[in-house]
Every structure is written in C-alpha cells, then in structure tokens.
Design an enzyme around this catalytic site. Structure first.
Site, PDB file in Angstrom:
ATOM      1  CG  ASN A  88      -1.744   1.197   1.398  1.00  0.00           C
ATOM      2  OD1 ASN A  88      -1.819   2.019   0.482  1.00  0.00           O
ATOM      3  ND2 ASN A  88      -2.379   1.340   2.558  1.00  0.00           N
TER       4      ASN A  88
ATOM      5  CE  LYS B 110      -0.319   3.259   4.637  1.00  0.00           C
ATOM      6  NZ  LYS B 110      -0.274   3.335   6.093  1.00  0.00           N
TER       7      LYS B 110
ATOM      8  CG  HIS C  61      -6.073   1.667   5.080  1.00  0.00           C
ATOM      9  ND1 HIS C  61      -5.680   2.661   5.944  1.00  0.00           N
ATOM     10  CD2 HIS C  61      -5.004   0.843   4.935  1.00  0.00           C
ATOM     11  CE1 HIS C  61      -4.416   2.445   6.301  1.00  0.00           C
ATOM     12  NE2 HIS C  61      -3.994   1.343   5.702  1.00  0.00           N
TER      13      HIS C  61
ATOM     14  CD  GLU D 244      -3.202   5.421   6.578  1.00  0.00           C
ATOM     15  OE1 GLU D 244      -3.149   5.520   5.345  1.00  0.00           O
ATOM     16  OE2 GLU D 244      -2.281   4.910   7.262  1.00  0.00           O
TER      17      GLU D 244
ATOM     18  CD  GLU E 156      -3.697  -2.665   7.220  1.00  0.00           C
ATOM     19  OE1 GLU E 156      -2.565  -2.835   6.771  1.00  0.00           O
ATOM     20  OE2 GLU E 156      -4.393  -1.684   6.936  1.00  0.00           O
TER      21      GLU E 156
ATOM     22  N   GLY F  56       2.128   2.323  10.699  1.00  0.00           N
ATOM     23  CA  GLY F  56       3.045   3.445  10.543  1.00  0.00           C
ATOM     24  C   GLY F  56       3.737   3.867  11.826  1.00  0.00           C
TER      25      GLY F  56
ATOM     26  CB  SER G 142       5.021  -1.631  12.040  1.00  0.00           C
ATOM     27  OG  SER G 142       4.613  -0.281  12.186  1.00  0.00           O
TER      28      SER G 142
HETATM   29  P1  PGA Z   1       2.648   0.298   7.637  1.00  0.00           P
HETATM   30  O1  PGA Z   1       1.193   0.473   6.960  1.00  0.00           O
HETATM   31  O2  PGA Z   1       3.215  -0.985   7.103  1.00  0.00           O
HETATM   32  O3  PGA Z   1       3.423   1.507   7.191  1.00  0.00           O
HETATM   33  O4  PGA Z   1       2.432   0.240   9.100  1.00  0.00           O
HETATM   34  C1  PGA Z   1       0.345  -0.620   6.760  1.00  0.00           C
HETATM   35  C2  PGA Z   1      -0.942  -0.156   6.125  1.00  0.00           C
HETATM   36  O5  PGA Z   1      -1.429   0.936   6.427  1.00  0.00           O
HETATM   37  O6  PGA Z   1      -1.535  -0.880   5.294  1.00  0.00           O
END
Ligand code: PGA
Length: 254
Positions: free
Chosen positions: A12, A14, A99, A101, A171, A177, A217
């Site tokens: 992803n 982003k 997701h 976000e 997640e 993140g 992460s």
């Molecule tokens: P990250 O993001 O690996 O940077 O923690 C995962 C995601 O949001 O799908």
C-alpha cells in the site's frame, strides 16, 4: 501458514512517490521478485500511476495492481471521484476497502464501505477488506469485540457466491506506521478469531479458503515470524513496500 490458501503480499503505497519514483520502484520490484513464486504479488499505487504500472508488470506471473480507493457510486456528477469501472478498465484487479486511514480521515462508515464493495464486485474487482482495533480498545481488552463488530457489519452483507473475491486484512491501528508491530502471537490469535468469525457468518469450509493478511509495521525483519502463524496468509505492507529490496524480502518470507 496454510498450504492450501492463497499467500499474498500487497504493498500500500498510500500518497507517496512521484511518477518517476513510481516507475523506478515497480521496475526494481519486478526484477528483484522474478525468482519468487508461490505468492501473489500486489501493489496499490496512487491513481495516476495505475495504468502505467500495470503495463510494466503485465507479463509477470501472479503480479497484480490495485487501487487504494473507489467511489461508492457507479458514475456521474461526482467531481474528483474515481469509479470501480474506471479502475477495472485501467487493468486493475483489486480495491482496498475499509483502511483505517479512510475510516478515520474521510469518515467512511459501514454503509459506504458496503457500497464500495458492491461497486468493486459488480466490476469484477477483488476486495481487500481492512479492519482492526484502536490502541485504547486493545488496552481495554475490547479488541475482539471491535474486530467482530467490524467484520459482522460488513461481511453479513457480502454475497456468498463472490467469496473468492474477498481477502481480509487485520491491521491493528496502533501498529500502522508506528514501528510497533503486533507480536506473532497477537497476530495469530486475532487471525484465528477472524477465521472463526468468518466461519460463523458463512461456513467453516468458506472460512478456510479466505486469505487473511496482517498489516501494521510489517517489515523485512519481522515478516517471517509473523507469516509463520497458521492463520496468517501474508501481509499488507505500507512503509516497507516503498523499498524494492524490503518488499521483495517480505514476499520471500513464507
Ligand atoms: P505500515 O502500513 O506498514 O506503514 O504500518 C500498513 C498499512 O497501512 O496498510
């Protein structure tokens, strides 16, 4: 890891990378992942690069491109939106839905998530449905309730005959993140719970066929341990998917 279920590693991206950086990254991933087999390779770049990147990987076996979002509407006067039909016509195979976000910053609710899933399925796109608890919910021991609720609200309306188009991604929001990862035990425990919940909504046979990815992460150092969990079928990778070497190491971590 279960040998029968599809293994998937999805990146992803982003809202990162310009056109040239996107081109360079996918070219490097394509070269470096050539010898890796038995895993579905998937990238979710920003909208403007979808078609260009699809052309670059079109002859790579088991390599797919997906979109990070789609409109909940089919077409029409929705300035700035991108429809599932457009995404499909650009050569994409997947859409990310739910997701954290999008839930947090764009206030997407279950009704909208279901409308997006409907658009995706009607346009022959597969769905990676994301869910996961907040830090406070885990601290209060409410993580199973939260996840069960998120799954039930949406999956009880998911058409059973389209189940082959569904991938799940657990997640935990506190791990996205942040550099803080769920431990392999925490991931496996939740993935087994997710499979049980899916089994209750559909059937044990169906639950056994659905791939459940871990995200938050996940990186080149911890992927192997995380993917060793019986119910962990791969990963949805944010930050570490922006480096070809790391992303390919993760793909080779089964
Ligand atoms: P990250 O993001 O690996 O940077 O923690 C995962 C995601 O949001 O799908």
């Amino acid at each position: 890891m279960n040998m029968e279920r599809k293994k998937i590693v999805a990146g992803n991206w982003k809202m990162n990378l310009n056109w040239v950086e996107a081109y360079d990254l996918v070219t490097a991933i394509k070269e470096q992942s050539k010898k890796i087999s038995g895993v579905e390779k998937l990238i979710f770049p920003p909208f403007p690069y979808l078609q260009m990147l699809k052309v670059i990987v079109k002859d790579e076996p088991n390599f797919y491109v997906g979109a990070q979002n789609c409109s909940e509407h089919a077409k029409g006067a929705f300035t700035g939106e991108v429809s599932a039909a457009m995404i499909h016509s650009a050569g994409c195979s997947y859409i990310l839905v739910g997701h954290s976000e999008r839930r947090a910053y764009f206030s997407e609710n279950n009704e909208q998530l279901l409308a997006k899933i409907k658009q995706a399925l009607e346009n022959n796109l597969k769905v990676i449905f994301c869910f996961g608890e907040l830090l406070a919910e885990r601290k209060n021991g409410k993580h199973f309730d939260t996840v069960q609720d998120q799954l039930t609200q949406v999956l009880s309306h998911f058409p059973k005959d389209k189940i082959h188009s569904l991938v799940l991604a657990y997640e935990p929001v506190w791990a996205i993140g942040t550099g803080e990862t769920a431990s392999p035990q925490q991931a496996q425990e939740m993935h087994a719970f997710v499979r049980k919940t899916v089994s209750g909504i559909f059937s044990p046979e169906i639950a056994n066929t659905v791939s459940i990815l871990y995200g938050g992460s996940c990186n080149a150092q911890n992927a192997k341990e995380l993917f060793a969990g019986e119910d962990v079928d791969g990963g949805l990778i944010g930050g570490a998917s922006l480096k070809a070497e790391d992303f390919c190491t993760i793909m080779a971590s089964f």
